[in-house]
Design a protein around this motif. Structure first.
Motif, mmCIF file in Angstrom:
data_model
loop_
_atom_site.group_PDB
_atom_site.id
_atom_site.type_symbol
_atom_site.label_atom_id
_atom_site.label_comp_id
_atom_site.label_asym_id
_atom_site.label_seq_id
_atom_site.Cartn_x
_atom_site.Cartn_y
_atom_site.Cartn_z
ATOM 1 N N PHE A 170 -37.191 0.955 -10.831
ATOM 2 C CA PHE A 170 -35.984 1.123 -11.646
ATOM 3 C C PHE A 170 -34.721 1.005 -10.788
ATOM 4 C CE2 PHE A 170 -38.831 3.343 -14.743
ATOM 5 C CZ PHE A 170 -38.557 2.512 -15.824
ATOM 6 N N LEU A 171 -34.774 1.552 -9.572
ATOM 7 C CA LEU A 171 -33.628 1.464 -8.657
ATOM 8 C C LEU A 171 -33.340 0.006 -8.302
ATOM 9 C CD1 LEU A 171 -31.508 2.781 -6.824
ATOM 10 C CD2 LEU A 171 -33.286 2.981 -5.063
ATOM 11 N N PHE A 172 -34.398 -0.751 -7.957
ATOM 12 C CA PHE A 172 -34.218 -2.162 -7.633
ATOM 13 C C PHE A 172 -33.665 -2.927 -8.829
ATOM 14 C CE2 PHE A 172 -37.854 -1.884 -4.336
ATOM 15 C CZ PHE A 172 -36.956 -1.437 -3.384
ATOM 16 N N ALA A 173 -34.136 -2.583 -10.017
ATOM 17 C CA ALA A 173 -33.668 -3.276 -11.227
ATOM 18 C C ALA A 173 -32.182 -3.011 -11.462
ATOM 19 C CB ALA A 173 -34.483 -2.823 -12.437
ATOM 20 N N VAL A 208 -29.295 -5.867 -11.276
ATOM 21 C CA VAL A 208 -28.423 -6.202 -12.409
ATOM 22 C C VAL A 208 -26.960 -6.191 -11.985
ATOM 23 C CG1 VAL A 208 -27.553 -5.363 -14.630
ATOM 24 C CG2 VAL A 208 -30.024 -5.457 -14.207
ATOM 25 N N PHE A 209 -26.562 -5.146 -11.255
ATOM 26 C CA PHE A 209 -25.145 -5.010 -10.890
ATOM 27 C C PHE A 209 -24.716 -5.963 -9.774
ATOM 28 C CE2 PHE A 209 -25.638 -0.906 -13.083
ATOM 29 C CZ PHE A 209 -24.493 -0.919 -13.869
ATOM 30 N N ILE A 215 -33.882 -11.893 -7.240
ATOM 31 C CA ILE A 215 -35.060 -11.527 -6.455
ATOM 32 C C ILE A 215 -35.362 -10.040 -6.595
ATOM 33 C CG2 ILE A 215 -35.997 -11.336 -4.128
ATOM 34 C CD1 ILE A 215 -36.020 -14.140 -5.170
ATOM 35 N N LEU A 216 -34.310 -9.203 -6.587
ATOM 36 C CA LEU A 216 -34.518 -7.761 -6.757
ATOM 37 C C LEU A 216 -35.093 -7.436 -8.129
ATOM 38 C CD1 LEU A 216 -31.515 -5.896 -5.074
ATOM 39 C CD2 LEU A 216 -33.933 -5.808 -4.450
#
Length: 378
Positions: free
Chosen positions: A209-212, A216-217, A222-223
């Motif tokens: 969830f952190l990587f997502a 996004v931001f 790739i993340l």
């Protein structure tokens, strides 16, 4: 996407996924862009004390050459990282199916993963250690390389930085990345393997969830892909470990249907529907005219066939299934059957029919095991 075997090392097939073939030119362009060259040249100079002639690195097609060689070097480094895992696994007598290079790096596929915490720890840590060794070698090469070799010095310096980054990133406790497996190994020292897996998987999902969010931001595709991969892999492995625990000590003979309802290949779908209602069994063994088992047919197969033609025979809609022995481990058989795309099998001992195995048998066994274990817990 498809993968293609390009070579073998220690008997392990090295495969390249189509996603990597698409991504490599993009990566080469990103590395070879003027801003990236200037940025990394500054990093390398700060770390090693060796400077670069930026004009020479940017001249003509040199940036493209740098990008291509560096991109290929990166995935050679990833291969060495995965070979580090594989070397330790082979030392423990484990089999490696393949090493696959793809858009997110590399995957060493072990046929079985050890449950002993120390073995998992050393297998997991071997990848980052291999990357750090590659970085150390590259660092040494930069220090001794002549100043006239501007392009090779830059590429090797870039690979030194990238391999340190690769090792550090993989050590994040984002299960099932290396750091997550190290975490599970350490947790398994004082906890049951299943409990350790569930804790590590939850932490892995949090990282996903952190990587997502970061992806996004910052518009980092790739993340986002990595987030989906970690989430899917963490939840899948957690479920697999739970199933392994539930079926621990059980054989195929313990969960199979011993006296299955049978139907012949010449029976029509309409006749089979009537028989299934009478037998009250959702799975039937299919036999030929001589009574030899030839396949399995289920309620789902009947539903699909009835949409077409009620006069279709069972022989036309039956499933071609695997043959297993009753002494086979129930969980190992489940994994093998899933690899063939189904959970149905005919169970034989010395060529003689002893039962059938189906998804319903596994579901029934899971229900009983869960109820039994919750009863013990209560």
């Amino acid at each position: 996407m498809r993968s293609y075997t390009i070579t073998e090392i220690w008997g392990i097939p090295i495969r390249i996924n189509t996603s990597l073939l698409i991504f490599l030119p993009i990566l080469a362009w990103l590395i070879g862009s003027g801003q990236q060259i200037e940025l990394y040249a500054g990093f390398i100079e700060t770390i090693t004390g060796t400077g670069f002639d930026l004009a020479r690195l940017r001249a003509g097609s040199t940036p493209w050459l740098i990008g291509i060689v560096a991109a290929v070097g990166l995935f050679v480094s990833v291969t060495i990282h995965e070979l580090g895992h594989s070397w330790v696994a082979l030392r423990y007598g484990l089999e490696i199916e393949s090493i696959t290079l793809w858009i997110l790096g590399g995957l060493a596929s072990l046929k079985t993963f050890p449950k002993e915490w120390d073995r998992e720890f050393w297998i997991a840590i071997a990848g980052p250690v291999s990357s750090l060794l590659v970085a150390a070698v590259c660092y040494g090469v930069v220090l001794v390389a002549p100043e006239s070799l501007q392009v090779p010095r830059f590429v090797v310096g870039w690979l030194a930085i990238v391999n340190v980054t690769l090792a550090a990133f993989n050590l994040l406790p984002a299960f099932p990345m290396d750091g997550g497996r190290v975490l599970r190994a350490l947790l398994a020292r004082s906890r049951p393997y299943g409990t350790a897996t569930r804790i590590a998987a939850r932490i892995g999902v949090l990282f996903a969830f952190l990587f997502a969010i970061v992806g996004v931001f910052t518009f980092q595709i790739i993340l986002l892909l990595l987030a989906f991969f970690i989430y899917g892999a963490a939840t899948t492995e957690s479920k697999a470990v739970l199933l392994d625990e539930l079926f621990e000590g059980l054989t195929v003979g313990d969960i199979m249907t011993r006296e299955p309802a049978t139907v012949t290949t010449t029976t029509t779908v309409d006749e089979f529907g009537t028989q299934m209602l009478r037998d009250r069994q959702p799975v039937h063994l299919v036999t030929d005219a001589d009574g030899t088992p030839v396949g399995i047919v289920t309620l789902d197969d009947l539903k699909k066939a009835r949409r077409q033609d009620g006069t279709t025979t069972v022989g036309e809609i039956m499933r071609d299934v695997a043959y297993v022995v009753p002494s086979a481990d129930a969980f190992d058989t489940l994994v093998e059957l899933q690899g063939t795309g189904g959970l149905d099998a005919i169970v034989q001992r010395d060529g003689e029919l002893v039962g059938i195995l189906s998804e319903a048998d596994y579901a029934h066994a899971m229900t009983i095991q869960r109820g039994f274990r919750s009863g013990l817990g209560g």
